[in-house]
Design a protein around this motif. Structure first.
Motif, PDB file in Angstrom:
ATOM      1  N   LYS A  93      42.390  51.501  89.248  1.00 32.25           N
ATOM      2  CA  LYS A  93      42.758  52.298  88.072  1.00 32.25           C
ATOM      3  C   LYS A  93      43.534  53.546  88.513  1.00 32.25           C
ATOM      4  N   ASP A  94      43.031  54.205  89.537  1.00 30.64           N
ATOM      5  CA  ASP A  94      43.676  55.449  89.995  1.00 30.64           C
ATOM      6  C   ASP A  94      45.109  55.196  90.465  1.00 30.64           C
ATOM      7  N   ALA A  95      45.322  54.068  91.138  1.00 30.53           N
ATOM      8  CA  ALA A  95      46.654  53.790  91.694  1.00 30.53           C
ATOM      9  C   ALA A  95      47.564  53.085  90.686  1.00 30.53           C
ATOM     10  N   GLY A  96      46.993  52.589  89.597  1.00 31.33           N
ATOM     11  CA  GLY A  96      47.796  51.831  88.627  1.00 31.33           C
ATOM     12  C   GLY A  96      48.073  50.406  89.064  1.00 31.33           C
ATOM     13  N   VAL A  97      47.208  49.881  89.935  1.00 34.86           N
ATOM     14  CA  VAL A  97      47.327  48.478  90.371  1.00 34.86           C
ATOM     15  C   VAL A  97      46.932  47.570  89.202  1.00 34.86           C
ATOM     16  N   THR A  98      47.662  46.469  89.018  1.00 35.42           N
ATOM     17  CA  THR A  98      47.321  45.504  87.972  1.00 35.42           C
ATOM     18  C   THR A  98      46.457  44.384  88.553  1.00 35.42           C
ATOM     19  N   VAL A  99      45.343  44.114  87.876  1.00 34.53           N
ATOM     20  CA  VAL A  99      44.470  42.989  88.235  1.00 34.53           C
ATOM     21  C   VAL A  99      45.040  41.730  87.595  1.00 34.53           C
ATOM     22  N   VAL A 100      45.178  40.669  88.368  1.00 35.87           N
ATOM     23  CA  VAL A 100      45.545  39.386  87.757  1.00 35.87           C
ATOM     24  C   VAL A 100      44.308  38.491  87.758  1.00 35.87           C
ATOM     25  N   HIS A 101      43.799  38.300  86.567  1.00 37.18           N
ATOM     26  CA  HIS A 101      42.569  37.529  86.365  1.00 37.18           C
ATOM     27  C   HIS A 101      42.936  36.047  86.305  1.00 37.18           C
ATOM     28  N   CYS A 102      42.267  35.245  87.151  1.00 42.76           N
ATOM     29  CA  CYS A 102      42.597  33.814  87.260  1.00 42.76           C
ATOM     30  C   CYS A 102      41.325  33.000  87.038  1.00 42.76           C
ATOM     31  N   ALA A 103      40.895  32.936  85.794  1.00 41.64           N
ATOM     32  CA  ALA A 103      39.566  32.417  85.485  1.00 41.64           C
ATOM     33  C   ALA A 103      39.397  30.943  85.854  1.00 41.64           C
ATOM     34  N   ASP A 104      40.416  30.142  85.607  1.00 39.90           N
ATOM     35  CA  ASP A 104      40.292  28.704  85.881  1.00 39.90           C
ATOM     36  C   ASP A 104      40.109  28.470  87.379  1.00 39.90           C
TER      37      ASP A 104
END
Ligand code: GUN
Ligand code: FE
Length: 420
Positions: free
Chosen positions: A273-284
């Motif tokens: 959050k602090d760095a502005g990194v995007t999480v890519v959620h890969c549920a399958d």
């Protein structure tokens, strides 16, 4: 000036959890940029040709922010193994085949086509370590109308003999690749250290510097699997947490994508959050490889940026409608596990993640905001019984795969697919 006017039931995701519906509305783009969605066609567009899709749904196209192009041939099998065994048994030997450029051309042409037919117009994609095959992949995506970022993978340790570079090769091939891909219009390079176990410190340092010097985005994997996390701890005893192995080399900023983050605790999430990194959620993928169930609802509640990825071929579905449904189900699995006071992803939230949240990585505003380049699809669900509200129709399309429901697709303002 070229004008595109699409008529149908227009649904967009202007904010997390919100759907905007204009029944029998007009989606207008001028020179490939959205002018607006209108219930009645404004006078200034009178006389311009209208593509009338009747009552079909007109939706934003989808963004797949994490997938592995050279894993297309192993899509849908070989998943009774956990991550590290799966990589060594299936993934690495198959990626090694992309030294063969004819093979690469054939596979990547088919992949690009399938993405477009499924309404995916934006991607952040891993190639293999092969420079030339990576350029072929970029060519084929561009030809088909897929836009976004592609990365030549860097891996100079812990591969297999057929799939590993020396540190020097990895560096020089990356520079050659960057030079060779300057002329692509819609497909751009992204630095791609495969994951910490695949890259020596020397290579990570080189990539971090290169990224800063040339202002390049970065994609990698983070905290996907418990054994992987333990391994990273052994490789970097100076780092308390996995994310620090990227951060210490400058591979951690607001143009960084980190796939999975299944096991990222509060501290690691705060660092994103602090760095502005995007999480890519890969549920399958996370379910197929028994990696775990990422706390996607918690991440959103904490204010992290989250988008979706198929993670093909850890994920068995290339279609982002399926991937979105998998993300919704994963959030409910966490709810069952963590307690009923825990929230889950609503359909509207899932749809936002698959469309607007992914598009944001490319600088787009949410929904069909004026000024966005036109990324849209037309979805026909008339073969299913009605009547339903537009939102219910969208939900049913997410959960129920129909035969060839996508009638047309626009990417960066251009029509790139149409059922004749
Ligand atoms: N971690 C390192 N490489 C890979 C890969 O190809 N797929 C997944 N799911 N995780 C990885
Ligand atoms: Fe992956």
């Amino acid at each position: 000036m070229s004008i595109t006017i699409l008529k149908g039931t227009v649904i967009s995701a202007p904010a997390l959890g919100k759907l905007e519906v204009v029944e029998h509305g007009f989606l207008v783009a001028e020179d490939g940029r959205v002018s607006g969605v209108f219930p009645v066609l404004p006078d200034r567009f009178a006389g311009a040709p209208v593509e009338d899709f009747g009552d079909a749904l007109i939706l934003q196209s989808l963004a797949d922010l994490h997938l592995h192009a050279p894993q297309y041939p192993i899509l849908g099998f070989g998943m009774d193994l956990p991550l590290l065994d799966w990589l060594n048994t299936y993934t690495f030997p198959n990626e090694a085949r992309f030294a063969d450029l004819e093979y690469a051309r054939e596979i990547y042409r088919q992949l690009a086509r399938e993405l477009i037919e499924n309404g995916t117009t934006r991607v952040c994609m891993f190639s293999s370590l092969h420079r030339q095959a990576t350029l072929i992949l970029m060519e084929e995506l561009e030809r088909a109308g897929v836009t976004g970022y592609v990365g030549k993978v860097n891996m100079d340790r812990n591969g297999i003999p057929a799939l590993q570079e020396t540190t020097g090769e990895s560096m020089s091939e990356t520079l050659l690749w960057l030079e060779a891909c300057q002329d692509f219009r819609y497909v751009k390079p992204i630095l791609t250290p495969r994951f910490t176990p695949s890259c020596t410190n020397e290579l990570m340092e080189f990539l971090g510097k290169l990224g800063m010097e040339r202002n390049l985005p970065v994609q990698s994997h983070l905290s996907e699997n418990e054994k992987e996390i333990q391994w990273v701890k052994e490789l970097h005893p100076d780092c308390t947490q996995y994310w620090e192995t990227y951060a210490k080399y400058g591979l951690w900023n607001d143009r960084t994508l980190m796939a999975h983050c299944v096991w990222s605790d509060r501290r690691e999430r705060q660092a994103m959050k602090d760095a502005g990194v995007t999480v890519v959620h890969c549920a399958d993928s996370n379910q197929n490889l028994c990696s775990g169930t990422a706390p996607v609802r918690v991440m959103l509640d904490e204010g992290l940026q989250v988008a979706l990825g198929s993670d093909m071929a850890g994920g068995a579905q290339l279609n982002l409608f399926d991937v979105t449904a998998a993300a919704i189900r994963a959030s409910k699995a966490r709810r069952i596990q963590d307690g009923w006071e825990t929230g889950f992803l609503t359909v509207a939230e899932g749809w936002y993640l698959g469309t607007s949240a992914g598009a944001a990585f490319f600088g787009a505003e949410p929904g069909f905001s004026p000024g966005n380049s036109l990324h849209a699809l037309v979805l026909d669900d008339h073969s299913l019984p009605g009547p339903l509200t537009p939102a219910e129709r969208l939900e049913r399309c997410l959960y129920r795969r129909q035969k060839q429901p996508i009638l047309a697709v626009w990417s960066e303002g251009r029509k790139v697919f149409e059922v004749k």
